[in-house]
Design a protein around this motif. Sequence first.
Motif, PDB file in Angstrom:
ATOM      1  N   CYS A 102       5.926  -2.189   0.596  1.00 39.29           N
ATOM      2  CA  CYS A 102       5.404  -1.854   1.913  1.00 39.29           C
ATOM      3  C   CYS A 102       5.865  -0.448   2.301  1.00 39.29           C
ATOM      4  O   CYS A 102       7.001  -0.076   2.058  1.00 39.29           O
ATOM      5  CB  CYS A 102       5.907  -2.869   2.926  1.00 39.29           C
TER       6      CYS A 102
ATOM      7  N   CYS B  61       4.821   0.825   5.537  1.00 38.40           N
ATOM      8  CA  CYS B  61       4.499   0.961   6.955  1.00 38.40           C
ATOM      9  C   CYS B  61       5.701   1.554   7.691  1.00 38.40           C
ATOM     10  O   CYS B  61       6.841   1.259   7.355  1.00 38.40           O
ATOM     11  CB  CYS B  61       4.149  -0.404   7.545  1.00 38.40           C
TER      12      CYS B  61
ATOM     13  N   HIS C 212       6.103  -8.067   4.318  1.00 43.29           N
ATOM     14  CA  HIS C 212       5.378  -7.671   5.524  1.00 43.29           C
ATOM     15  C   HIS C 212       4.026  -8.357   5.545  1.00 43.29           C
ATOM     16  O   HIS C 212       3.209  -8.161   4.663  1.00 43.29           O
ATOM     17  CB  HIS C 212       5.221  -6.134   5.524  1.00 43.29           C
TER      18      HIS C 212
ATOM     19  N   CYS D 116       0.532  -6.103   5.511  1.00 45.78           N
ATOM     20  CA  CYS D 116       0.006  -5.501   4.291  1.00 45.78           C
ATOM     21  C   CYS D 116       0.251  -6.383   3.063  1.00 45.78           C
ATOM     22  O   CYS D 116      -0.329  -6.147   2.016  1.00 45.78           O
ATOM     23  CB  CYS D 116       0.611  -4.114   4.076  1.00 45.78           C
TER      24      CYS D 116
HETATM   25 ZN   LIG Z   1       3.627  -3.111   5.566  1.00 47.67          ZN
END
Ligand SMILES: [Zn+2]
Length: 54
Positions: free
Chosen positions: A2, A4, A25, A28
Amino acid sequence: MCDCSKVHLYEVEFKLDGMTIVPTHKNCGDALNEKQADVFQKELVKSWGLEEKE
Ligand SMILES: [Zn+2]
């Protein structure tokens, strides 16, 4: 992994990968990277009202 910038506590679920529990997460579907996992752990500790003793 991930990537983000902001991962909230409620967006993380734990997936079992063999013998390891991987914080993932939901948004995603990727595992948190090391830095995110570290931040997440601190948030989790805070949400439980526990102090980190180091
Ligand atoms: Zn993510």
